[in-house]
Design a protein around this motif. Structure first.
Motif, PDB file in Angstrom:
ATOM      1  N   LEU A  46       0.833  -1.208   0.000  1.00  9.87           N
ATOM      2  CA  LEU A  46       0.000   0.000   0.000  1.00  9.87           C
ATOM      3  C   LEU A  46       0.864   1.253   0.000  1.00  9.87           C
ATOM      4  CD1 LEU A  46      -2.783  -1.003   2.590  1.00  9.87           C
ATOM      5  CD2 LEU A  46      -3.020  -0.869   0.104  1.00  9.87           C
ATOM      6  N   GLY A  47       1.924   1.224   0.814  1.00 12.36           N
ATOM      7  CA  GLY A  47       2.831   2.371   0.840  1.00 12.36           C
ATOM      8  C   GLY A  47       3.463   2.601  -0.518  1.00 12.36           C
ATOM      9  N   TYR A  48       3.912   1.524  -1.114  1.00 12.04           N
ATOM     10  CA  TYR A  48       4.524   1.620  -2.446  1.00 12.04           C
ATOM     11  C   TYR A  48       3.582   2.275  -3.456  1.00 12.04           C
ATOM     12  CZ  TYR A  48       5.913   0.115  -7.087  1.00 12.04           C
ATOM     13  OH  TYR A  48       6.224   0.103  -8.417  1.00 12.04           O
ATOM     14  N   GLN A  49       2.355   1.807  -3.474  1.00 12.40           N
ATOM     15  CA  GLN A  49       1.396   2.364  -4.432  1.00 12.40           C
ATOM     16  C   GLN A  49       1.193   3.855  -4.211  1.00 12.40           C
ATOM     17  OE1 GLN A  49      -2.247   0.072  -4.474  1.00 12.40           O
ATOM     18  NE2 GLN A  49      -1.147  -1.883  -4.564  1.00 12.40           N
ATOM     19  N   ALA A  50       1.059   4.245  -2.958  1.00 14.45           N
ATOM     20  CA  ALA A  50       0.824   5.665  -2.677  1.00 14.45           C
ATOM     21  C   ALA A  50       2.027   6.514  -3.091  1.00 14.45           C
ATOM     22  CB  ALA A  50       0.515   5.848  -1.190  1.00 14.45           C
ATOM     23  N   TRP A  51       3.232   5.991  -2.839  1.00 14.78           N
ATOM     24  CA  TRP A  51       4.423   6.745  -3.252  1.00 14.78           C
ATOM     25  C   TRP A  51       4.465   6.932  -4.771  1.00 14.78           C
ATOM     26  CZ3 TRP A  51       7.400   3.252   0.561  1.00 14.78           C
ATOM     27  CH2 TRP A  51       7.600   3.927   1.765  1.00 14.78           C
ATOM     28  N   THR A  52       4.171   5.864  -5.484  1.00 13.11           N
ATOM     29  CA  THR A  52       4.221   5.993  -6.944  1.00 13.11           C
ATOM     30  C   THR A  52       3.185   6.996  -7.445  1.00 13.11           C
ATOM     31  OG1 THR A  52       2.671   4.180  -7.342  1.00 13.11           O
ATOM     32  CG2 THR A  52       5.015   3.608  -7.242  1.00 13.11           C
ATOM     33  N   GLY A  53       2.095   7.178  -6.699  1.00 12.60           N
ATOM     34  CA  GLY A  53       1.092   8.176  -7.070  1.00 12.60           C
ATOM     35  C   GLY A  53       1.478   9.593  -6.678  1.00 12.60           C
ATOM     36  N   GLY A  54       2.584   9.735  -5.899  1.00  9.60           N
ATOM     37  CA  GLY A  54       3.028  11.085  -5.566  1.00  9.60           C
ATOM     38  C   GLY A  54       3.058  11.427  -4.087  1.00  9.60           C
ATOM     39  N   HIS A  76      -9.166   5.470  -1.289  1.00  8.20           N
ATOM     40  CA  HIS A  76      -9.611   6.003  -2.581  1.00  8.20           C
ATOM     41  C   HIS A  76     -10.111   4.830  -3.431  1.00  8.20           C
ATOM     42  CE1 HIS A  76      -9.506   7.834  -6.560  1.00  8.20           C
ATOM     43  NE2 HIS A  76      -9.376   9.023  -5.985  1.00  8.20           N
ATOM     44  N   PRO A  77     -11.271   4.982  -4.060  1.00 13.39           N
ATOM     45  CA  PRO A  77     -11.863   3.837  -4.757  1.00 13.39           C
ATOM     46  C   PRO A  77     -10.993   3.291  -5.897  1.00 13.39           C
ATOM     47  CG  PRO A  77     -13.115   5.870  -5.162  1.00 13.39           C
ATOM     48  CD  PRO A  77     -12.160   6.151  -4.060  1.00 13.39           C
ATOM     49  N   GLN A  78     -10.089   4.138  -6.415  1.00 13.31           N
ATOM     50  CA  GLN A  78      -9.188   3.642  -7.474  1.00 13.31           C
ATOM     51  C   GLN A  78      -7.837   3.213  -6.921  1.00 13.31           C
ATOM     52  OE1 GLN A  78      -9.331   7.213  -9.775  1.00 13.31           O
ATOM     53  NE2 GLN A  78     -11.454   6.879 -10.421  1.00 13.31           N
ATOM     54  N   GLY A  79      -7.712   3.163  -5.599  1.00 10.44           N
ATOM     55  CA  GLY A  79      -6.466   2.684  -4.995  1.00 10.44           C
ATOM     56  C   GLY A  79      -5.585   3.822  -4.494  1.00 10.44           C
ATOM     57  N   PRO A  80      -4.554   3.466  -3.718  1.00 11.50           N
ATOM     58  CA  PRO A  80      -3.705   4.476  -3.070  1.00 11.50           C
ATOM     59  C   PRO A  80      -2.939   5.363  -4.044  1.00 11.50           C
ATOM     60  CG  PRO A  80      -3.445   2.341  -1.994  1.00 11.50           C
ATOM     61  CD  PRO A  80      -4.250   2.103  -3.225  1.00 11.50           C
ATOM     62  N   ALA A  81      -2.516   4.839  -5.188  1.00  9.56           N
ATOM     63  CA  ALA A  81      -1.795   5.688  -6.139  1.00  9.56           C
ATOM     64  C   ALA A  81      -2.728   6.797  -6.634  1.00  9.56           C
ATOM     65  CB  ALA A  81      -1.267   4.855  -7.304  1.00  9.56           C
ATOM     66  N   ALA A  82      -3.937   6.423  -6.940  1.00 12.57           N
ATOM     67  CA  ALA A  82      -4.922   7.416  -7.374  1.00 12.57           C
ATOM     68  C   ALA A  82      -5.235   8.391  -6.242  1.00 12.57           C
ATOM     69  CB  ALA A  82      -6.197   6.714  -7.836  1.00 12.57           C
ATOM     70  N   GLY A  83      -5.283   7.880  -5.016  1.00 15.40           N
ATOM     71  CA  GLY A  83      -5.522   8.758  -3.861  1.00 15.40           C
ATOM     72  C   GLY A  83      -4.438   9.815  -3.762  1.00 15.40           C
ATOM     73  N   ALA A  84      -3.178   9.382  -3.900  1.00 12.16           N
ATOM     74  CA  ALA A  84      -2.075  10.350  -3.838  1.00 12.16           C
ATOM     75  C   ALA A  84      -2.144  11.318  -5.016  1.00 12.16           C
ATOM     76  CB  ALA A  84      -0.747   9.603  -3.826  1.00 12.16           C
ATOM     77  N   ARG A  85      -2.454  10.777  -6.180  1.00 12.58           N
ATOM     78  CA  ARG A  85      -2.537  11.627  -7.364  1.00 12.58           C
ATOM     79  C   ARG A  85      -3.611  12.702  -7.186  1.00 12.58           C
ATOM     80  NH1 ARG A  85      -2.952   7.316 -11.057  1.00 12.58           N
ATOM     81  NH2 ARG A  85      -0.841   6.663 -10.480  1.00 12.58           N
TER      82      ARG A  85
END
Lengths: 431, 431
Positions: B185-193, B389-398
């Motif tokens: 989850l952390g990884y995904q959020a980082w990649t989203g920004g 975020h319904p589209q996942g953590p990367a989308a949440g960060a974005r």
């Protein structure tokens, strides 16, 4: 939270393995549905999100805090203290018992505090006022703690004092008084029969009274008093300071002759106490600054019973607490609950801590305190009652023994005072 | 106290050397004479006894805390919260400014707390309710403190982030989630920004998520995210634990790749933070559990502004605090006061701390928070707003970056969301 989700935060007691849970009793005041508020309270202190998005899982059965019981009472006159506007809705006062899985954080005091007095408690939606009234710990949790090294019996053995309260005295004046006259006051009180002469909790390692010098003078005075009286005495040094100086200060004070050390428990942190307890070879005493700021109100904060249990867990051999009487603004039942928390024999294998209910005490209050405590297993801690005795600190200390002798013999205090000038003066001055 | 003695606890401001004093602002509610109550408040927090029996001396001129001003207002409806019965007498609410000589205890946080929030404050005769509203420190006191090692600018340099808020995210779920999916989850959020993916403050070093393993996996995920995005990322590890494990846990987490460490400031004790700040080579972040239990009520406890100043003194580079909005039950002016306490440029040579006002944030709340803070010098810390975020953590960060771009460009949020699906979903889900 939807009602169907809230149900995941309720359980019947017999569905749980009690060794896995802390039992938490809170009283809270909420606006809106009390059951939903109680579910939020559990959710926020454990698995606020119990699943990932788009993953079929549920961490609640193992990790959620769960409501075991909820008693609700309407409060038509609103909240008991001013709070921010929450909107409309009925106000209720509720007592809730929650089972919290302690493996969520483990036997660690800072993490325990974070779970039971953290965002979960104080920011649960709909609950602006909440007080943690009690925690019950299973043996599986308690067994990770050493508790007091000496406890009451260990302290009694060091002092060779049985079957009576232990007589402490707070040397006064303290703020501003240089070490030499300070030590002289301690010496006088010891020769009069004081067991433990102590630093005030505000007295630090300061330029006008460096702890190294204070401890050296008090240590020497103590030895002199021991030689003259033939009984052991203790100088109790306040080593409350920044953490990176704690061990050094401890070593300095003990090497110079401090027979016990005091920490201001809450300002230092309970974990500092637990660490020091594993290190020190002398009894460790807790003082209570700051705690009242989150315990005084009946429906907000944390009950002193909880704070007492945590101090015992942290390893304090002696716990000084606000005592009986109007001066300390603490209901007698609350003082009693803290004394019970010190002495409770059903607290795992953890030794009892000596309770010291304090506040404006003297020979004139000893009988009342003894009657309220209901046993001689307590410490009695006058300040002025010894050190502002008109005949001096030795007479102040002597007046305590005279009062105790009268109590033990069943002689009325006024009667006993007739041919005991120290007791007579104490009753006249402080009574 | 006699009226003649009470006068020794009053002073005019121009009679004092301000470098020698802390200025303390309290509001208190008393029953009976407010001037006498204020004198007691000073006496109890400093030289309660200012002379020995039968000795001509007076420690008050140098050592007494002194009332500089006292504003009194009658409270015909009584105390603002339920308190123990004190007797009859008018109730007043008073604002008092007190000058407290800091050489009484020195530049030590536990001793400071013991003096200003100890028996002196909470057990002054006649004053059942009192709140410490503010402390002003002279440079002579502040100069003993190092404060934040990195501060806002140091953190910005590590992250290579200028001119926008720093985006934190609390990885959720956390209680119960094993390290592998947690790191994913952390990884995904980082990649989203996301800049900083963090442990929840309740997440400890536990059997189902040992910190060593969690930090190892997060450290690896962070490096992967840094390589893919080309910008630095931070894993913020919660190392709140028993004190005797603190340095080991710190070293373990940092060696594995934690770029910052979090302490629950009050449960650990401010002195633990000051000690760690002198030791660590990474930014140190404060979280706020327990504090609300003594700060929420308007007329009892301690204002969070004071707690914020103390956390900055202790060396926290980042201070997470209850933020704006009904969810956190904190008046906006109070949040603002804490932000100001983080940023105040007139705080000796002590660097500013990054304020992180938090609570149920998402792309939908960023603009309102930014407008309230009034600058980009803050941290923004969604939990669900990124990780649910319904589209996942990367989308949440974005969605956070998209919201910030809209704010920067002066484009209305709804307008910007039209062709930005992540922002659109965030507004729909969390707005």
């Amino acid at each position: 939270m939807k009602a169907v989700d809230a149900r995941g935060f309720f359980s019947s007691a017999n569905a749980l393995e009690f060794e896995d849970y802390l039992l938490l009793d809170y009283v809270f005041e909420c606006q809106g549905d009390p059951e939903l508020a109680a579910a939020h309270l559990c959710s926020e202190q454990s698995t606020a999100q119990w699943k990932r998005v788009n993953v079929s899982e549920d961490y609640r059965p193992r990790f959620a805090a769960k409501v075991l019981s909820l008693d609700t009472q309407a409060c038509p006159s609103g909240f008991s203290s001013p709070v921010v506007e929450l909107g409309d809705g009925e106000v209720y006062r509720c007592k809730v018992r929650i089972a919290h899985p302690h493996a969520n954080f483990g036997p660690r005091l800072p993490n325990l505090l974070s779970a039971v007095l953290g965002e979960g408690a104080f920011f649960a939606p709909g609950i602006p006022l909440i007080k943690l009234l009690d925690i019950q710990f299973p043996d599986s949790f308690l067994s990770a703690f050493q508790g007091p090294r000496f406890g009451i019996q260990g302290l009694r053995e060091r002092l060779q004092v049985e079957n009576r309260p232990i007589f402490f005295g707070v040397i006064k004046p303290n703020i501003g008084l240089p070490p030499e006259p300070f030590a002289e006051l301690g010496y006088q009180a010891w020769t009069g029969g004081l067991d433990i002469a102590k630093d005030d909790e505000m007295l630090a390692d300061v330029q006008w009274s460096p702890l190294a010098e204070r401890a050296r003078l008090l240590g020497a005075a103590r030895m002199r008093a021991e030689q003259e009286t033939g009984v052991p005495k203790i100088y109790l040094a306040n080593i409350t300071d920044e953490l990176d100086r704690l061990i050094d200060l401890h070593d300095t004070a003990v090497a110079a002759g401090a027979g016990a050390v005091m920490l201001n428990a809450w300002p230092m942190g309970l974990s500092a106490a637990r660490m020091l307890s594993a290190y020190t070879k002398v009894p460790m005493v807790a003082h209570f600054p700051v705690i009242a700021g989150m315990s005084r109100l009946p429906f907000f904060g944390v009950h002193t019973r909880v704070m007492t249990k945590l101090q015992r867990l942290a390893g304090f051999d002696v716990i000084i607490m606000p005592g009986f009487g109007a001066r300390m603004m603490t209901p007698a039942a609350e003082v009693q609950a803290c004394i019970d928390a010190c002495l409770d024999p059903t607290f795992g294998n953890i030794k009892p801590s000596l309770p010291v209910p304090g506040g404006s005490d003297s020979a004139a209050t000893l009988e009342a305190v003894y009657n309220l405590v209901g046993s001689a297993d307590f410490g009695f801690v006058p300040g002025r009652g010894v050190f502002s005795h008109p005949q001096g600190p030795a007479a102040g200390a002597r007046s305590l023994h005279q009062a105790w002798a009268a109590i033990s013999a069943g002689v009325p205090m006024a009667e006993a005072a007739k041919d005991r000038p120290e007791l007579k003066a104490a009753l006249e001055t402080f009574g």
